[in-house]
Write a protein that holds these residues in place. Structure first.
Motif, PDB file in Angstrom:
ATOM      1  N   CYS A 145       0.742  -0.968   0.350  1.00 13.00           N
ATOM      2  CA  CYS A 145      -0.053  -0.277   0.228  1.00 13.00           C
ATOM      3  C   CYS A 145       0.955   1.508   0.084  1.00 13.00           C
ATOM      4  CB  CYS A 145      -1.039   0.009   1.159  1.00 13.00           C
ATOM      5  SG  CYS A 145      -1.499   1.776   1.481  1.00 13.00           S
ATOM      6  N   ALA A 146       0.406   1.932  -1.139  1.00 16.43           N
ATOM      7  CA  ALA A 146       1.302   3.266  -0.980  1.00 16.43           C
ATOM      8  C   ALA A 146       1.566   4.688  -0.328  1.00 16.43           C
ATOM      9  CB  ALA A 146       0.835   3.972  -1.818  1.00 16.43           C
ATOM     10  N   LYS A 147       0.221   3.790   0.917  1.00 13.67           N
ATOM     11  CA  LYS A 147      -0.519   5.220   1.800  1.00 13.67           C
ATOM     12  C   LYS A 147       0.276   4.225   3.556  1.00 13.67           C
ATOM     13  CE  LYS A 147      -2.352   8.310   0.151  1.00 13.67           C
ATOM     14  NZ  LYS A 147      -2.477   9.110   0.056  1.00 13.67           N
ATOM     15  N   PHE A 160      -4.552  -6.880   0.522  1.00 12.11           N
ATOM     16  CA  PHE A 160      -5.401  -6.248  -0.258  1.00 12.11           C
ATOM     17  C   PHE A 160      -6.679  -7.148  -1.225  1.00 12.11           C
ATOM     18  CE2 PHE A 160      -2.737  -8.080  -3.822  1.00 12.11           C
ATOM     19  CZ  PHE A 160      -3.020  -8.323  -3.993  1.00 12.11           C
ATOM     20  N   GLU A 161      -7.938  -6.400  -1.530  1.00 12.75           N
ATOM     21  CA  GLU A 161      -8.534  -6.623  -2.031  1.00 12.75           C
ATOM     22  C   GLU A 161      -8.896  -6.312  -3.572  1.00 12.75           C
ATOM     23  OE1 GLU A 161     -11.787  -7.465   1.502  1.00 12.75           O
ATOM     24  OE2 GLU A 161     -12.169  -6.206  -0.148  1.00 12.75           O
ATOM     25  N   THR A 162      -9.147  -6.729  -4.146  1.00 14.04           N
ATOM     26  CA  THR A 162      -9.059  -6.559  -5.843  1.00 14.04           C
ATOM     27  C   THR A 162     -10.780  -6.560  -6.534  1.00 14.04           C
ATOM     28  OG1 THR A 162      -8.911  -8.509  -6.800  1.00 14.04           O
ATOM     29  CG2 THR A 162      -6.919  -7.542  -6.740  1.00 14.04           C
ATOM     30  N   ASP A 163     -11.361  -5.829  -7.375  1.00 10.87           N
ATOM     31  CA  ASP A 163     -12.111  -5.354  -7.780  1.00 10.87           C
ATOM     32  C   ASP A 163     -12.643  -5.105  -8.703  1.00 10.87           C
ATOM     33  OD1 ASP A 163     -15.674  -5.858  -7.559  1.00 10.87           O
ATOM     34  OD2 ASP A 163     -15.729  -4.729  -6.017  1.00 10.87           O
ATOM     35  N   GLN A 164     -14.235  -5.049  -9.400  1.00 13.64           N
ATOM     36  CA  GLN A 164     -13.794  -4.668 -11.488  1.00 13.64           C
ATOM     37  C   GLN A 164     -14.654  -3.259 -11.624  1.00 13.64           C
ATOM     38  OE1 GLN A 164     -13.842  -7.110 -14.791  1.00 13.64           O
ATOM     39  NE2 GLN A 164     -14.571  -8.596 -13.018  1.00 13.64           N
ATOM     40  N   PHE A 165     -15.052  -2.619 -11.863  1.00 11.60           N
ATOM     41  CA  PHE A 165     -16.271  -1.379 -12.660  1.00 11.60           C
ATOM     42  C   PHE A 165     -16.313  -0.976 -13.776  1.00 11.60           C
ATOM     43  CE2 PHE A 165     -13.512   1.197 -10.608  1.00 11.60           C
ATOM     44  CZ  PHE A 165     -13.781   2.457 -12.094  1.00 11.60           C
ATOM     45  N   ARG A 166     -16.851  -1.158 -14.257  1.00 11.60           N
ATOM     46  CA  ARG A 166     -16.969  -0.584 -15.680  1.00 11.60           C
ATOM     47  C   ARG A 166     -17.748   1.146 -15.701  1.00 11.60           C
ATOM     48  NH1 ARG A 166     -19.265  -5.008 -19.901  1.00 11.60           N
ATOM     49  NH2 ARG A 166     -17.741  -7.067 -19.022  1.00 11.60           N
ATOM     50  N   ALA A 167     -17.258   1.318 -16.913  1.00 10.43           N
ATOM     51  CA  ALA A 167     -18.079   2.761 -17.088  1.00 10.43           C
ATOM     52  C   ALA A 167     -18.093   3.329 -17.933  1.00 10.43           C
ATOM     53  CB  ALA A 167     -16.926   4.104 -16.479  1.00 10.43           C
ATOM     54  N   THR A 168     -19.281   4.457 -18.698  1.00  9.12           N
ATOM     55  CA  THR A 168     -19.650   4.374 -20.022  1.00  9.12           C
ATOM     56  C   THR A 168     -18.593   5.965 -20.301  1.00  9.12           C
ATOM     57  OG1 THR A 168     -21.099   6.714 -19.303  1.00  9.12           O
ATOM     58  CG2 THR A 168     -21.779   4.770 -19.777  1.00  9.12           C
ATOM     59  N   GLY A 169     -18.531   6.118 -21.575  1.00  6.32           N
ATOM     60  CA  GLY A 169     -17.315   6.774 -22.305  1.00  6.32           C
ATOM     61  C   GLY A 169     -17.498   8.255 -22.726  1.00  6.32           C
ATOM     62  N   GLY A 170     -18.594   9.071 -22.635  1.00  2.00           N
ATOM     63  CA  GLY A 170     -19.101  10.455 -23.492  1.00  2.00           C
ATOM     64  C   GLY A 170     -20.380  10.171 -24.204  1.00  2.00           C
ATOM     65  N   ASN A 171     -21.039  10.731 -24.294  1.00  3.81           N
ATOM     66  CA  ASN A 171     -22.538  10.580 -24.958  1.00  3.81           C
ATOM     67  C   ASN A 171     -22.709   9.850 -25.960  1.00  3.81           C
ATOM     68  OD1 ASN A 171     -22.427  13.344 -23.949  1.00  3.81           O
ATOM     69  ND2 ASN A 171     -21.964  14.407 -25.846  1.00  3.81           N
ATOM     70  N   ARG A 196      -6.407  -2.782   5.376  1.00  7.05           N
ATOM     71  CA  ARG A 196      -6.101  -2.224   6.529  1.00  7.05           C
ATOM     72  C   ARG A 196      -6.157  -1.054   5.663  1.00  7.05           C
ATOM     73  NH1 ARG A 196       0.079  -1.349   8.273  1.00  7.05           N
ATOM     74  NH2 ARG A 196      -0.364  -3.387   9.223  1.00  7.05           N
ATOM     75  N   CYS A 197      -6.096   0.149   5.619  1.00  5.80           N
ATOM     76  CA  CYS A 197      -6.806   1.675   5.040  1.00  5.80           C
ATOM     77  C   CYS A 197      -7.634   2.041   4.541  1.00  5.80           C
ATOM     78  CB  CYS A 197      -5.393   2.294   5.117  1.00  5.80           C
ATOM     79  SG  CYS A 197      -4.798   2.135   3.327  1.00  5.80           S
ATOM     80  N   SER A 198      -7.919   0.340   3.393  1.00  2.00           N
ATOM     81  CA  SER A 198      -9.117   1.302   2.435  1.00  2.00           C
ATOM     82  C   SER A 198      -8.654   1.818   1.323  1.00  2.00           C
ATOM     83  CB  SER A 198     -10.012   1.861   2.085  1.00  2.00           C
ATOM     84  OG  SER A 198     -10.831   0.368   3.905  1.00  2.00           O
ATOM     85  N   PHE A 199      -7.045   2.506   1.354  1.00  2.00           N
ATOM     86  CA  PHE A 199      -6.726   3.051  -0.425  1.00  2.00           C
ATOM     87  C   PHE A 199      -6.889   2.129  -0.853  1.00  2.00           C
ATOM     88  CE2 PHE A 199      -2.828   4.322  -3.361  1.00  2.00           C
ATOM     89  CZ  PHE A 199      -3.530   5.852  -3.397  1.00  2.00           C
ATOM     90  N   THR A 200      -7.030   2.914  -2.297  1.00  8.18           N
ATOM     91  CA  THR A 200      -7.616   1.562  -3.725  1.00  8.18           C
ATOM     92  C   THR A 200      -6.988   2.764  -4.444  1.00  8.18           C
ATOM     93  OG1 THR A 200      -9.840   1.692  -2.829  1.00  8.18           O
ATOM     94  CG2 THR A 200      -9.265   1.256  -5.348  1.00  8.18           C
ATOM     95  N   GLU A 201      -6.494   1.850  -5.086  1.00  7.48           N
ATOM     96  CA  GLU A 201      -5.183   2.141  -7.138  1.00  7.48           C
ATOM     97  C   GLU A 201      -6.828   1.843  -8.100  1.00  7.48           C
ATOM     98  OE1 GLU A 201      -2.257  -0.200  -6.591  1.00  7.48           O
ATOM     99  OE2 GLU A 201      -0.709   1.055  -5.963  1.00  7.48           O
TER     100      GLU A 201
END
Length: 69
Positions: free
Chosen positions: A8-10, A16-27, A46-51
């Motif tokens: 962890c950088a902090k 750690f835990e990994t996860d994924q998500f998707r997002a839209t990109g534009g109109n 430990r601290c929930s810092f997320t990359e």
């Protein structure tokens, strides 16, 4: 999860835990409800810092392989 190559950088914790998500990109994507941007997150247990890492569908497996192997 624990991996020797991640810290962890902090708080310097190495679990750690990994996860994924998707997002839209534009109109265009919003109009047609297309989620075309994919991201992988790595969160310190430990601290929930997320990359956040932007991934292509073909690279998603590589990101998970790095953190889980």
């Amino acid at each position: 999860m624990h991996h020797d190559n991640w810290q962890c950088a902090k708080c310097s914790h190495d679990e750690f835990e990994t996860d994924q998500f998707r997002a839209t990109g534009g109109n265009f994507a919003k109009i047609f409800d297309v989620q075309n941007k994919r991201f992988t997150t790595v969160s310190c247990t430990r601290c929930s810092f997320t990359e956040i890492y932007r991934t292509r569908s073909s690279n998603l497996g590589n990101v998970f392989d790095f953190f889980t192997s």
